[in-house]
Design a protein around this motif. Structure first.
Motif, PDB file in Angstrom:
ATOM      1  N   SER A 122       0.835  -1.198   0.000  1.00 31.58           N
ATOM      2  CA  SER A 122       0.000   0.000   0.000  1.00 31.58           C
ATOM      3  C   SER A 122       0.878   1.259   0.000  1.00 31.58           C
ATOM      4  CB  SER A 122      -0.915  -0.009   1.221  1.00 31.58           C
ATOM      5  OG  SER A 122      -0.162   0.181   2.396  1.00 31.58           O
ATOM      6  N   ASP A 123       0.251   2.376  -0.288  1.00 31.53           N
ATOM      7  CA  ASP A 123       0.986   3.649  -0.309  1.00 31.53           C
ATOM      8  C   ASP A 123       1.542   3.994   1.066  1.00 31.53           C
ATOM      9  OD1 ASP A 123       0.578   4.044  -3.004  1.00 31.53           O
ATOM     10  OD2 ASP A 123      -1.258   5.219  -2.713  1.00 31.53           O
ATOM     11  N   LEU A 124       0.751   3.727   2.118  1.00 37.25           N
ATOM     12  CA  LEU A 124       1.198   4.038   3.470  1.00 37.25           C
ATOM     13  C   LEU A 124       2.390   3.162   3.866  1.00 37.25           C
ATOM     14  CD1 LEU A 124       0.720   5.730   5.979  1.00 37.25           C
ATOM     15  CD2 LEU A 124      -0.926   4.010   6.745  1.00 37.25           C
ATOM     16  N   ALA A 125       2.352   1.890   3.516  1.00 41.60           N
ATOM     17  CA  ALA A 125       3.465   0.991   3.827  1.00 41.60           C
ATOM     18  C   ALA A 125       4.709   1.399   3.043  1.00 41.60           C
ATOM     19  CB  ALA A 125       3.084  -0.456   3.520  1.00 41.60           C
ATOM     20  N   ARG A 126       4.540   1.797   1.794  1.00 40.51           N
ATOM     21  CA  ARG A 126       5.673   2.255   0.985  1.00 40.51           C
ATOM     22  C   ARG A 126       6.274   3.530   1.576  1.00 40.51           C
ATOM     23  NH1 ARG A 126       3.167   2.699  -3.574  1.00 40.51           N
ATOM     24  NH2 ARG A 126       3.415   0.509  -4.094  1.00 40.51           N
ATOM     25  N   LYS A 127       5.406   4.428   2.028  1.00 35.71           N
ATOM     26  CA  LYS A 127       5.875   5.658   2.654  1.00 35.71           C
ATOM     27  C   LYS A 127       6.645   5.340   3.936  1.00 35.71           C
ATOM     28  CE  LYS A 127       4.177   9.920   4.684  1.00 35.71           C
ATOM     29  NZ  LYS A 127       3.001  10.691   5.065  1.00 35.71           N
ATOM     30  N   ASP A 128       6.116   4.431   4.740  1.00 35.34           N
ATOM     31  CA  ASP A 128       6.815   4.023   5.963  1.00 35.34           C
ATOM     32  C   ASP A 128       8.172   3.407   5.649  1.00 35.34           C
ATOM     33  OD1 ASP A 128       4.813   4.927   7.575  1.00 35.34           O
ATOM     34  OD2 ASP A 128       3.999   2.955   8.066  1.00 35.34           O
ATOM     35  N   LEU A 129       8.233   2.597   4.612  1.00 33.92           N
ATOM     36  CA  LEU A 129       9.491   1.973   4.216  1.00 33.92           C
ATOM     37  C   LEU A 129      10.539   3.027   3.884  1.00 33.92           C
ATOM     38  CD1 LEU A 129      11.087  -0.631   3.426  1.00 33.92           C
ATOM     39  CD2 LEU A 129      10.240  -0.240   1.113  1.00 33.92           C
ATOM     40  N   PHE A 130      10.168   4.017   3.081  1.00 34.43           N
ATOM     41  CA  PHE A 130      11.136   5.034   2.669  1.00 34.43           C
ATOM     42  C   PHE A 130      11.516   5.975   3.812  1.00 34.43           C
ATOM     43  CE2 PHE A 130       9.502   4.061  -1.709  1.00 34.43           C
ATOM     44  CZ  PHE A 130      10.663   3.439  -2.113  1.00 34.43           C
ATOM     45  N   VAL A 131      10.566   6.292   4.680  1.00 33.66           N
ATOM     46  CA  VAL A 131      10.892   7.134   5.841  1.00 33.66           C
ATOM     47  C   VAL A 131      11.854   6.396   6.766  1.00 33.66           C
ATOM     48  CG1 VAL A 131       9.915   8.123   7.957  1.00 33.66           C
ATOM     49  CG2 VAL A 131       8.821   8.556   5.773  1.00 33.66           C
ATOM     50  N   CYS A 132      11.586   5.118   7.025  1.00 33.00           N
ATOM     51  CA  CYS A 132      12.464   4.331   7.885  1.00 33.00           C
ATOM     52  C   CYS A 132      13.844   4.148   7.270  1.00 33.00           C
ATOM     53  CB  CYS A 132      11.826   2.975   8.181  1.00 33.00           C
ATOM     54  SG  CYS A 132      10.397   3.095   9.255  1.00 33.00           S
ATOM     55  N   LEU A 133      13.903   3.939   5.964  1.00 32.27           N
ATOM     56  CA  LEU A 133      15.208   3.837   5.303  1.00 32.27           C
ATOM     57  C   LEU A 133      15.976   5.154   5.388  1.00 32.27           C
ATOM     58  CD1 LEU A 133      14.439   1.696   2.130  1.00 32.27           C
ATOM     59  CD2 LEU A 133      15.847   1.051   4.094  1.00 32.27           C
ATOM     60  N   GLY A 134      15.274   6.270   5.280  1.00 36.48           N
ATOM     61  CA  GLY A 134      15.919   7.582   5.405  1.00 36.48           C
ATOM     62  C   GLY A 134      16.474   7.817   6.799  1.00 36.48           C
ATOM     63  N   ILE A 135      15.697   7.468   7.811  1.00 43.41           N
ATOM     64  CA  ILE A 135      16.168   7.617   9.191  1.00 43.41           C
ATOM     65  C   ILE A 135      17.372   6.721   9.434  1.00 43.41           C
ATOM     66  CG2 ILE A 135      15.546   7.165  11.605  1.00 43.41           C
ATOM     67  CD1 ILE A 135      12.670   8.032  10.816  1.00 43.41           C
ATOM     68  N   TRP A 136      17.268   5.474   8.974  1.00 43.89           N
ATOM     69  CA  TRP A 136      18.366   4.532   9.158  1.00 43.89           C
ATOM     70  C   TRP A 136      19.631   5.026   8.444  1.00 43.89           C
ATOM     71  CZ3 TRP A 136      20.294   1.606   4.994  1.00 43.89           C
ATOM     72  CH2 TRP A 136      21.321   0.740   5.338  1.00 43.89           C
ATOM     73  N   LEU A 137      19.485   5.538   7.226  1.00 44.64           N
ATOM     74  CA  LEU A 137      20.637   6.031   6.470  1.00 44.64           C
ATOM     75  C   LEU A 137      21.294   7.210   7.180  1.00 44.64           C
ATOM     76  CD1 LEU A 137      22.317   5.697   3.923  1.00 44.64           C
ATOM     77  CD2 LEU A 137      20.744   7.235   2.772  1.00 44.64           C
ATOM     78  N   ALA A 138      20.493   8.113   7.742  1.00 42.18           N
ATOM     79  CA  ALA A 138      21.056   9.242   8.490  1.00 42.18           C
ATOM     80  C   ALA A 138      21.843   8.752   9.703  1.00 42.18           C
ATOM     81  CB  ALA A 138      19.938  10.184   8.919  1.00 42.18           C
ATOM     82  N   LEU A 139      21.304   7.765  10.408  1.00 43.93           N
ATOM     83  CA  LEU A 139      22.027   7.201  11.555  1.00 43.93           C
ATOM     84  C   LEU A 139      23.312   6.506  11.118  1.00 43.93           C
ATOM     85  CD1 LEU A 139      19.073   5.752  13.662  1.00 43.93           C
ATOM     86  CD2 LEU A 139      20.512   7.718  14.232  1.00 43.93           C
ATOM     87  N   GLU A 140      23.266   5.833   9.976  1.00 43.99           N
ATOM     88  CA  GLU A 140      24.468   5.175   9.440  1.00 43.99           C
ATOM     89  C   GLU A 140      25.561   6.199   9.167  1.00 43.99           C
ATOM     90  OE1 GLU A 140      25.299   1.803   8.193  1.00 43.99           O
ATOM     91  OE2 GLU A 140      23.774   1.346   9.676  1.00 43.99           O
ATOM     92  N   ILE A 141      25.198   7.296   8.537  1.00 48.79           N
ATOM     93  CA  ILE A 141      26.180   8.321   8.194  1.00 48.79           C
ATOM     94  C   ILE A 141      26.796   8.921   9.451  1.00 48.79           C
ATOM     95  CG2 ILE A 141      26.433  10.635   7.193  1.00 48.79           C
ATOM     96  CD1 ILE A 141      24.361   9.716   5.063  1.00 48.79           C
ATOM     97  N   VAL A 142      25.966   9.205  10.439  1.00 45.08           N
ATOM     98  CA  VAL A 142      26.486   9.788  11.672  1.00 45.08           C
ATOM     99  C   VAL A 142      27.408   8.806  12.391  1.00 45.08           C
ATOM    100  CG1 VAL A 142      25.819  10.539  13.998  1.00 45.08           C
ATOM    101  CG2 VAL A 142      24.591  11.409  12.014  1.00 45.08           C
ATOM    102  N   CYS A 143      26.959   7.573  12.538  1.00 43.24           N
ATOM    103  CA  CYS A 143      27.705   6.612  13.368  1.00 43.24           C
ATOM    104  C   CYS A 143      28.912   5.989  12.690  1.00 43.24           C
ATOM    105  CB  CYS A 143      26.763   5.512  13.841  1.00 43.24           C
ATOM    106  SG  CYS A 143      25.478   6.151  14.924  1.00 43.24           S
ATOM    107  N   PHE A 144      28.857   5.838  11.368  1.00 45.00           N
ATOM    108  CA  PHE A 144      29.950   5.145  10.691  1.00 45.00           C
ATOM    109  C   PHE A 144      30.805   6.058   9.815  1.00 45.00           C
ATOM    110  CE2 PHE A 144      26.906   1.733  11.577  1.00 45.00           C
ATOM    111  CZ  PHE A 144      27.738   0.883  12.280  1.00 45.00           C
TER     112      PHE A 144
END
Length: 117
Positions: free
Chosen positions: A2-24
């Protein structure tokens, strides 16, 4: 998906990527953590957990929407389904937030190292 699940997927990937950049990337560059070469194993584990966590978050949204469309939901079944969605969501959050745990361990390890010497 669904659109909401796709939106959640991309938001979570964005948050995770930001944390990756900061931590690694940023913490080792500022010498607040371990060297990049010693973090390789943690990085690979973090990639797996982050992608899995984002997928679990999207799956929990999809599960919740699926359960909302079920017509014959008893009270006890509804509580079990809500618990299932909550557990899947929390597992996803743990995967997404794993780089934050690694970054915290780096910073506190550095602080304790400085206090010890």
């Amino acid at each position: 998906m669904s659109d909401l699940a796709r939106k959640d997927l991309f938001v979570c990937l964005g948050i995770w990527l930001a944390l990756e950049i900061v931590c690694f990337a940023i913490l080792p560059a500022l010498h607040l953590g371990q060297t990049r070469s010693s973090l390789q194993g943690w990085f690979l584990l973090s990639v797996l957990m982050g992608m899995g966590g984002a997928s679990l978050m999207a799956a929990s949204t999809q599960l919740d929407q699926f359960f909302q469309f079920q017509q014959e939901i008893g009270r006890q079944n509804q509580m079990l389904r809500s618990l299932l969605v909550a557990v899947v969501s929390w597992l996803g959050l743990i995967g997404i937030g794993f780089p934050l745990l690694v970054g915290s361990l780096q910073v506190f390890g550095k602080v304790f190292e400085l206090l010890k010497s």
